[in-house]
Design a protein around this motif. Sequence first.
Motif, PDB file in Angstrom:
ATOM      1  N   LEU A  65       0.652  -1.159   0.075  1.00 26.75           N
ATOM      2  CA  LEU A  65       0.033  -0.209  -0.142  1.00 26.75           C
ATOM      3  C   LEU A  65       0.836   1.436   0.005  1.00 26.75           C
ATOM      4  N   ASP A  66       2.155   0.990   0.337  1.00 27.70           N
ATOM      5  CA  ASP A  66       3.151   2.392   0.204  1.00 27.70           C
ATOM      6  C   ASP A  66       3.156   3.211  -1.175  1.00 27.70           C
ATOM      7  N   LYS A  67       2.983   2.096  -2.090  1.00 29.61           N
ATOM      8  CA  LYS A  67       3.290   2.932  -3.371  1.00 29.61           C
ATOM      9  C   LYS A  67       1.978   3.921  -3.642  1.00 29.61           C
ATOM     10  N   TYR A  68       0.928   3.879  -2.931  1.00 28.90           N
ATOM     11  CA  TYR A  68      -0.244   5.047  -3.143  1.00 28.90           C
ATOM     12  C   TYR A  68       0.224   6.060  -2.129  1.00 28.90           C
ATOM     13  N   LEU A  69       0.941   5.968  -1.457  1.00 29.69           N
ATOM     14  CA  LEU A  69       1.145   7.017  -0.252  1.00 29.69           C
ATOM     15  C   LEU A  69       2.034   8.045  -1.152  1.00 29.69           C
TER      16      LEU A  69
ATOM     17  N   THR B  67      -1.143   4.049  10.433  1.00 32.47           N
ATOM     18  CA  THR B  67      -0.757   5.361  10.692  1.00 32.47           C
ATOM     19  C   THR B  67       0.125   6.143  10.184  1.00 32.47           C
ATOM     20  N   ILE B  68      -0.361   7.245   9.323  1.00 31.70           N
ATOM     21  CA  ILE B  68       0.403   8.197   8.692  1.00 31.70           C
ATOM     22  C   ILE B  68       0.409   9.473   9.298  1.00 31.70           C
TER      23      ILE B  68
ATOM     24  N   LYS C  48       5.811   8.063   3.381  1.00 27.04           N
ATOM     25  CA  LYS C  48       6.437   6.774   3.178  1.00 27.04           C
ATOM     26  C   LYS C  48       7.412   6.409   4.299  1.00 27.04           C
ATOM     27  N   LYS C  49       7.901   7.379   4.838  1.00 27.88           N
ATOM     28  CA  LYS C  49       8.980   7.124   5.662  1.00 27.88           C
ATOM     29  C   LYS C  49       8.570   6.988   7.048  1.00 27.88           C
ATOM     30  N   THR C  50       7.461   7.513   7.437  1.00 29.44           N
ATOM     31  CA  THR C  50       6.887   7.276   8.731  1.00 29.44           C
ATOM     32  C   THR C  50       5.921   6.260   8.923  1.00 29.44           C
ATOM     33  N   VAL C  51       5.312   5.716   7.902  1.00 34.19           N
ATOM     34  CA  VAL C  51       4.167   5.018   7.916  1.00 34.19           C
ATOM     35  C   VAL C  51       4.430   3.730   8.728  1.00 34.19           C
TER      36      VAL C  51
END
Length: 123
Positions: free
Chosen positions: A30-34, A66-67, A39-42
């Motif tokens: 799912l990080d590719k959608y962030l 958590t973002i 991306k660093k703190t998710v």
Amino acid sequence: MISQIDITGKNKYEIDENTQKYTRKHIGKLDKYLPRHAKKTVSAKVVIEQINGANDNKYEVEAILTIPDKTLVAKDQSSNVLAAVDIVEAKLESQIRRYKTEKNPRIGKSSIMAKFKRSFKRG
């Protein structure tokens, strides 16, 4: 891939290795959608619970992402753990897309740039 994924079982439910790999793969991508700053703190927390019904077993999967500035939560029940993970993944993906349009107003159909381009096409 989201590096911080915590997968736990609730009410004495033991998570097998196959379910853990599947969950890490699908929630992790799912990080590719962030947005870049997120991306660093998710971090993600997935809780899987077995619910014993009268006739059959059901599984409830809850994922908490958590973002920065927001916490995204998705929950679903299904008769199969992997199917519930897929549904939760789709729900989180749509919530991430909404988060991106809130944070960056230039993205989307009603964005500032889209309105600007449409105004030049008319005239």
